[in-house]
Write a protein that holds these residues in place. Structure first.
Motif, PDB file in Angstrom:
ATOM      1  N   LYS A 130       0.676  -1.511   0.198  1.00 20.03           N
ATOM      2  CA  LYS A 130       0.124  -0.194  -0.080  1.00 20.03           C
ATOM      3  C   LYS A 130       0.409   1.188  -0.193  1.00 20.03           C
ATOM      4  CE  LYS A 130      -3.812  -2.067   2.472  1.00 20.03           C
ATOM      5  NZ  LYS A 130      -3.449  -3.543   1.691  1.00 20.03           N
ATOM      6  N   VAL A 131       2.389   0.727  -0.293  1.00 12.28           N
ATOM      7  CA  VAL A 131       3.612   2.552   0.296  1.00 12.28           C
ATOM      8  C   VAL A 131       3.834   2.731  -1.281  1.00 12.28           C
ATOM      9  CG1 VAL A 131       3.594   1.929   2.358  1.00 12.28           C
ATOM     10  CG2 VAL A 131       4.926   0.810   0.798  1.00 12.28           C
ATOM     11  N   PRO A 132       4.093   3.245  -1.815  1.00  9.40           N
ATOM     12  CA  PRO A 132       4.815   3.659  -2.724  1.00  9.40           C
ATOM     13  C   PRO A 132       5.648   3.251  -2.990  1.00  9.40           C
ATOM     14  CG  PRO A 132       4.303   6.036  -1.950  1.00  9.40           C
ATOM     15  CD  PRO A 132       3.861   4.967  -0.941  1.00  9.40           C
ATOM     16  N   MET A 133       5.898   2.674  -4.604  1.00  8.27           N
ATOM     17  CA  MET A 133       7.685   1.960  -5.083  1.00  8.27           C
ATOM     18  C   MET A 133       8.123   2.654  -6.191  1.00  8.27           C
ATOM     19  SD  MET A 133       7.978  -0.996  -3.269  1.00  8.27           S
ATOM     20  CE  MET A 133       6.655  -1.556  -1.776  1.00  8.27           C
ATOM     21  N   ALA A 183       3.374  -6.293 -11.065  1.00  3.23           N
ATOM     22  CA  ALA A 183       3.081  -6.776  -9.549  1.00  3.23           C
ATOM     23  C   ALA A 183       1.902  -5.732  -8.743  1.00  3.23           C
ATOM     24  CB  ALA A 183       3.603  -8.019  -9.178  1.00  3.23           C
ATOM     25  N   CYS A 184       3.026  -4.476  -8.429  1.00  3.69           N
ATOM     26  CA  CYS A 184       2.641  -3.669  -7.660  1.00  3.69           C
ATOM     27  C   CYS A 184       1.280  -2.957  -7.931  1.00  3.69           C
ATOM     28  CB  CYS A 184       3.974  -2.754  -7.553  1.00  3.69           C
ATOM     29  SG  CYS A 184       3.292  -1.195  -6.281  1.00  3.69           S
ATOM     30  N   PRO A 185       0.143  -3.271  -6.532  1.00  6.12           N
ATOM     31  CA  PRO A 185      -1.168  -2.266  -6.927  1.00  6.12           C
ATOM     32  C   PRO A 185      -0.508  -0.991  -6.497  1.00  6.12           C
ATOM     33  CG  PRO A 185      -1.274  -3.364  -4.795  1.00  6.12           C
ATOM     34  CD  PRO A 185       0.182  -3.828  -5.765  1.00  6.12           C
ATOM     35  N   SER A 186       0.115  -0.671  -6.027  1.00  9.13           N
ATOM     36  CA  SER A 186       0.510   0.556  -5.585  1.00  9.13           C
ATOM     37  C   SER A 186       0.824   1.675  -6.558  1.00  9.13           C
ATOM     38  CB  SER A 186       1.437   1.105  -3.793  1.00  9.13           C
ATOM     39  OG  SER A 186       2.019   0.601  -3.897  1.00  9.13           O
ATOM     40  N   THR A 187       1.158   3.111  -6.071  1.00 12.92           N
ATOM     41  CA  THR A 187       1.496   4.030  -7.190  1.00 12.92           C
ATOM     42  C   THR A 187       3.266   3.790  -7.584  1.00 12.92           C
ATOM     43  OG1 THR A 187       0.301   5.247  -6.255  1.00 12.92           O
ATOM     44  CG2 THR A 187       2.062   6.553  -6.508  1.00 12.92           C
ATOM     45  N   LYS A 188       3.500   3.744  -8.240  1.00 14.81           N
ATOM     46  CA  LYS A 188       4.590   2.867  -9.005  1.00 14.81           C
ATOM     47  C   LYS A 188       5.445   3.449  -9.900  1.00 14.81           C
ATOM     48  CE  LYS A 188       2.353   0.054 -11.380  1.00 14.81           C
ATOM     49  NZ  LYS A 188       1.429  -2.018 -11.819  1.00 14.81           N
TER      50      LYS A 188
END
Length: 98
Positions: free
Chosen positions: A29-32, A54-59
């Motif tokens: 849930k954290v930006p990556m 695969a990352c659902p958060s801000t990326k």
């Protein structure tokens, strides 16, 4: 790596093989910001791309244009790298105000 895994296992009761970054990032849930050297042979750039996908958060993802190997992206692309990091941090800060 074997020695590092040995000490890691002593400290955490798990080993490197049981760790799945893809599974972990799916619940992020954290930006990556993923930064990778285009010529990294230790951990190929495709691994960062898979994490990004695969990352659902801000990326964001940055794969160096210069032939950076493992942990060389900053040293081979200082200006561009610093700008990408700065812009990502500013974006995250702005998004957190909303």
């Amino acid at each position: 790596i074997g020695l590092a895994n040995f000490f890691f296992k002593l400290a955490t009761k798990t080993d490197f093989k049981s760790i799945s970054p893809i599974k972990a990032i799916k619940s992020s849930k954290v930006p990556m910001l993923l930064l990778h050297g285009s010529k990294d042979e230790f951990i190929p750039p495709i691994h960062s791309q898979k994490l990004y996908d695969a990352c659902p958060s801000t990326k964001e993802i940055y794969i160096s244009k210069n032939p950076a190997k493992h942990a060389e992206s900053y040293f081979m692309n200082r200006t561009e790298y610093a700008e990408i990091v700065k812009n990502f941090v500013l974006k995250v800060m702005e998004d957190s105000k909303k």
